[in-house]
Design a protein around this motif. Structure first.
Motif, PDB file in Angstrom:
ATOM      1  N   VAL A 163     -42.688  -1.903  24.057  1.00 33.56           N
ATOM      2  CA  VAL A 163     -42.797  -2.133  22.518  1.00 33.56           C
ATOM      3  C   VAL A 163     -41.410  -1.978  21.944  1.00 33.56           C
ATOM      4  N   VAL A 164     -40.373  -1.228  22.613  1.00 33.58           N
ATOM      5  CA  VAL A 164     -39.023  -1.339  21.774  1.00 33.58           C
ATOM      6  C   VAL A 164     -38.334  -2.607  22.142  1.00 33.58           C
ATOM      7  N   ALA A 165     -38.787  -3.358  23.021  1.00 33.36           N
ATOM      8  CA  ALA A 165     -38.160  -4.815  23.366  1.00 33.36           C
ATOM      9  C   ALA A 165     -38.049  -5.626  22.407  1.00 33.36           C
ATOM     10  N   GLY A 180     -21.613 -10.794  21.946  1.00 30.80           N
ATOM     11  CA  GLY A 180     -22.836 -10.166  22.136  1.00 30.80           C
ATOM     12  C   GLY A 180     -22.861  -9.186  23.237  1.00 30.80           C
ATOM     13  N   LEU A 181     -22.409  -9.862  24.465  1.00 26.14           N
ATOM     14  CA  LEU A 181     -22.358  -9.038  25.475  1.00 26.14           C
ATOM     15  C   LEU A 181     -21.378  -7.697  25.340  1.00 26.14           C
ATOM     16  N   VAL A 182     -20.290  -8.012  24.885  1.00 28.40           N
ATOM     17  CA  VAL A 182     -19.551  -6.672  24.650  1.00 28.40           C
ATOM     18  C   VAL A 182     -20.177  -5.720  23.647  1.00 28.40           C
ATOM     19  N   PHE A 183     -20.904  -6.132  22.704  1.00 32.70           N
ATOM     20  CA  PHE A 183     -21.351  -5.208  21.875  1.00 32.70           C
ATOM     21  C   PHE A 183     -22.663  -4.433  22.613  1.00 32.70           C
ATOM     22  N   SER A 184     -23.303  -5.236  23.646  1.00 33.10           N
ATOM     23  CA  SER A 184     -24.695  -4.575  24.344  1.00 33.10           C
ATOM     24  C   SER A 184     -24.261  -3.902  25.580  1.00 33.10           C
ATOM     25  N   GLN A 185     -23.062  -4.112  26.218  1.00 34.75           N
ATOM     26  CA  GLN A 185     -22.720  -3.677  27.203  1.00 34.75           C
ATOM     27  C   GLN A 185     -21.484  -2.425  27.130  1.00 34.75           C
ATOM     28  N   ILE A 199     -34.899  -7.312  20.681  1.00 31.26           N
ATOM     29  CA  ILE A 199     -34.664  -9.011  20.463  1.00 31.26           C
ATOM     30  C   ILE A 199     -34.248  -9.178  19.223  1.00 31.26           C
ATOM     31  N   LYS A 200     -34.806  -8.589  18.117  1.00 30.63           N
ATOM     32  CA  LYS A 200     -34.708  -8.839  16.827  1.00 30.63           C
ATOM     33  C   LYS A 200     -33.294  -8.406  16.536  1.00 30.63           C
ATOM     34  N   LEU A 201     -32.659  -7.310  17.056  1.00 26.14           N
ATOM     35  CA  LEU A 201     -31.164  -6.629  16.846  1.00 26.14           C
ATOM     36  C   LEU A 201     -30.539  -7.695  17.342  1.00 26.14           C
ATOM     37  N   MET A 202     -30.363  -8.194  18.438  1.00 23.52           N
ATOM     38  CA  MET A 202     -29.538  -9.140  19.308  1.00 23.52           C
ATOM     39  C   MET A 202     -29.673 -10.496  18.463  1.00 23.52           C
ATOM     40  N   ALA A 203     -30.716 -10.807  18.027  1.00 19.57           N
ATOM     41  CA  ALA A 203     -30.880 -12.018  17.267  1.00 19.57           C
ATOM     42  C   ALA A 203     -29.858 -12.122  15.929  1.00 19.57           C
ATOM     43  N   ALA A 204     -30.155 -10.778  15.399  1.00 21.62           N
ATOM     44  CA  ALA A 204     -29.535 -10.682  13.888  1.00 21.62           C
ATOM     45  C   ALA A 204     -27.972 -10.356  14.187  1.00 21.62           C
ATOM     46  N   GLN A 205     -27.781  -9.903  15.182  1.00 20.22           N
ATOM     47  CA  GLN A 205     -26.104  -9.692  15.498  1.00 20.22           C
ATOM     48  C   GLN A 205     -25.444 -11.262  15.984  1.00 20.22           C
TER      49      GLN A 205
END
Length: 86
Positions: A23-25, A67-72, A29-35
């Motif tokens: 359910v967290v996914a 985005g990759l830097v933000f997430s990793q 997904i919304k967070l990544m799209a907003a970023q």
């Protein structure tokens, strides 16, 4: 900053978190799209202002890299042994 400390665990391994709690996914997904939207808009403004020179394709590539830097970044620094210092 203090509030960030409470939620930093979410960014250490979001894939593991979303595997355990599907359910967290949707939220991630919304967070990544907003970023991505935000970074896309910023890069477009930089191009318009002449701050950077980049094609639309190059901007899309930069959005993905940022985005990759933000997430990793959390995992990267943890693996290097530079964990969070509170």
């Amino acid at each position: 900053m203090k509030k960030t400390i409470y939620f930093v665990f979410l960014y250490r391994n979001p894939t593991d978190l979303t595997d355990k709690y599907p359910v967290v996914a949707k939220g991630f997904i919304k967070l990544m799209a907003a970023q991505e939207r935000c970074v896309t808009e910023l890069l477009a403004q930089f191009v318009i202002q002449g701050t950077i020179t980049a094609s639309a394709g190059q901007c899309n590539q930069m959005v993905e890299i940022i985005g990759l830097v933000f997430s990793q970044a959390g995992n990267y620094y943890a693996l290097k042994g530079h964990g969070y210092q509170w």
